[in-house]
Motif scaffolding. Structure first.
Motif, PDB file in Angstrom:
ATOM      1  N   VAL A 191       0.862  -1.185   0.000  1.00 28.65           N
ATOM      2  CA  VAL A 191       0.000   0.000   0.000  1.00 28.65           C
ATOM      3  C   VAL A 191       0.896   1.232   0.000  1.00 28.65           C
ATOM      4  O   VAL A 191       1.905   1.284   0.719  1.00 28.65           O
ATOM      5  CB  VAL A 191      -0.926   0.009   1.235  1.00 28.65           C
ATOM      6  N   HIS A 192       0.536   2.211  -0.807  1.00 24.05           N
ATOM      7  CA  HIS A 192       1.243   3.500  -0.855  1.00 24.05           C
ATOM      8  C   HIS A 192       0.498   4.450   0.075  1.00 24.05           C
ATOM      9  O   HIS A 192      -0.707   4.628  -0.051  1.00 24.05           O
ATOM     10  CB  HIS A 192       1.217   4.031  -2.292  1.00 24.05           C
ATOM     11  N   VAL A 212      10.550   4.337   2.697  1.00 26.03           N
ATOM     12  CA  VAL A 212      10.294   5.764   2.521  1.00 26.03           C
ATOM     13  C   VAL A 212      10.646   6.181   1.094  1.00 26.03           C
ATOM     14  O   VAL A 212      11.775   5.999   0.633  1.00 26.03           O
ATOM     15  CB  VAL A 212      11.097   6.610   3.539  1.00 26.03           C
ATOM     16  N   LEU A 213       9.658   6.762   0.402  1.00 27.40           N
ATOM     17  CA  LEU A 213       9.823   7.219  -0.978  1.00 27.40           C
ATOM     18  C   LEU A 213      10.187   8.697  -1.061  1.00 27.40           C
ATOM     19  O   LEU A 213      10.930   9.113  -1.943  1.00 27.40           O
ATOM     20  CB  LEU A 213       8.525   7.004  -1.756  1.00 27.40           C
ATOM     21  N   ARG A 259      13.998   9.535   2.967  1.00 31.42           N
ATOM     22  CA  ARG A 259      13.983   8.839   1.680  1.00 31.42           C
ATOM     23  C   ARG A 259      15.010   7.708   1.602  1.00 31.42           C
ATOM     24  O   ARG A 259      16.126   7.828   2.082  1.00 31.42           O
ATOM     25  CB  ARG A 259      14.255   9.839   0.572  1.00 31.42           C
ATOM     26  N   ASP A 260      14.573   6.628   0.980  1.00 31.53           N
ATOM     27  CA  ASP A 260      15.384   5.440   0.717  1.00 31.53           C
ATOM     28  C   ASP A 260      15.758   4.652   1.963  1.00 31.53           C
ATOM     29  O   ASP A 260      16.717   3.881   1.951  1.00 31.53           O
ATOM     30  CB  ASP A 260      16.645   5.784  -0.095  1.00 31.53           C
ATOM     31  N   MET A 261      14.996   4.805   3.044  1.00 33.45           N
ATOM     32  CA  MET A 261      15.209   3.987   4.245  1.00 33.45           C
ATOM     33  C   MET A 261      14.117   2.913   4.302  1.00 33.45           C
ATOM     34  O   MET A 261      12.965   3.166   3.957  1.00 33.45           O
ATOM     35  CB  MET A 261      15.150   4.840   5.508  1.00 33.45           C
ATOM     36  N   ARG A 272       5.881  10.300   2.005  1.00 29.68           N
ATOM     37  CA  ARG A 272       5.293   9.188   1.247  1.00 29.68           C
ATOM     38  C   ARG A 272       6.103   7.929   1.492  1.00 29.68           C
ATOM     39  O   ARG A 272       7.334   7.966   1.469  1.00 29.68           O
ATOM     40  CB  ARG A 272       5.297   9.477  -0.257  1.00 29.68           C
ATOM     41  N   PHE A 273       5.393   6.806   1.688  1.00 29.42           N
ATOM     42  CA  PHE A 273       6.102   5.544   1.918  1.00 29.42           C
ATOM     43  C   PHE A 273       5.236   4.371   1.479  1.00 29.42           C
ATOM     44  O   PHE A 273       4.017   4.491   1.331  1.00 29.42           O
ATOM     45  CB  PHE A 273       6.504   5.395   3.393  1.00 29.42           C
TER      46      PHE A 273
END
Length: 104
Positions: free
Chosen positions: A32-33, A55-56, A73-75, A96-97
């Motif tokens: 899910v986003h 994380v996006l 981001r990226d985590m 956002r994630f």
């Protein structure tokens, strides 16, 4: 091959009252986003399965059990089943994630 475009994914009702779009759902996995605007948060809750958060965009706070960390981001964050957790956006931007539920 299955391709899901975020803009065309159906919104998923949720008890957190945030924007959630279901991207994938099978017997084993759900993706899910989620989007948290500044000041929004997920309610403290438990899940009966292990969950991963990726994380996006943006920055947020993740609380899992008694641990609290800032993430960005990226985590990738692992949340074991049965442990209370929440995510919140205390920043000025969008957070956002992806939520990946690993069903048993």
């Amino acid at each position: 091959m299955k391709i899901v475009e975020l803009s065309k994914a159906p919104e998923k009702e949720n008890s957190h009252n945030v924007i959630a779009k279901e991207l994938y759902d099978t017997e084993q996995t759900q993706v899910v986003h989620l989007e948290l605007k500044p000041g929004e948060a997920l309610k403290l809750h438990k899940t009966p399965m292990n969950v991963l958060f990726y994380v996006l965009e943006g920055e947020g706070i993740v609380v899992i059990g008694d641990e609290e960390e800032s993430v960005s981001r990226d985590m990738l964050i692992e949340s074991p089943k049965g442990i209370p957790h929440l995510l919140r956006n205390e920043s000025e931007g969008l957070f956002r994630f992806l939520v990946v539920k690993l069903k048993e």
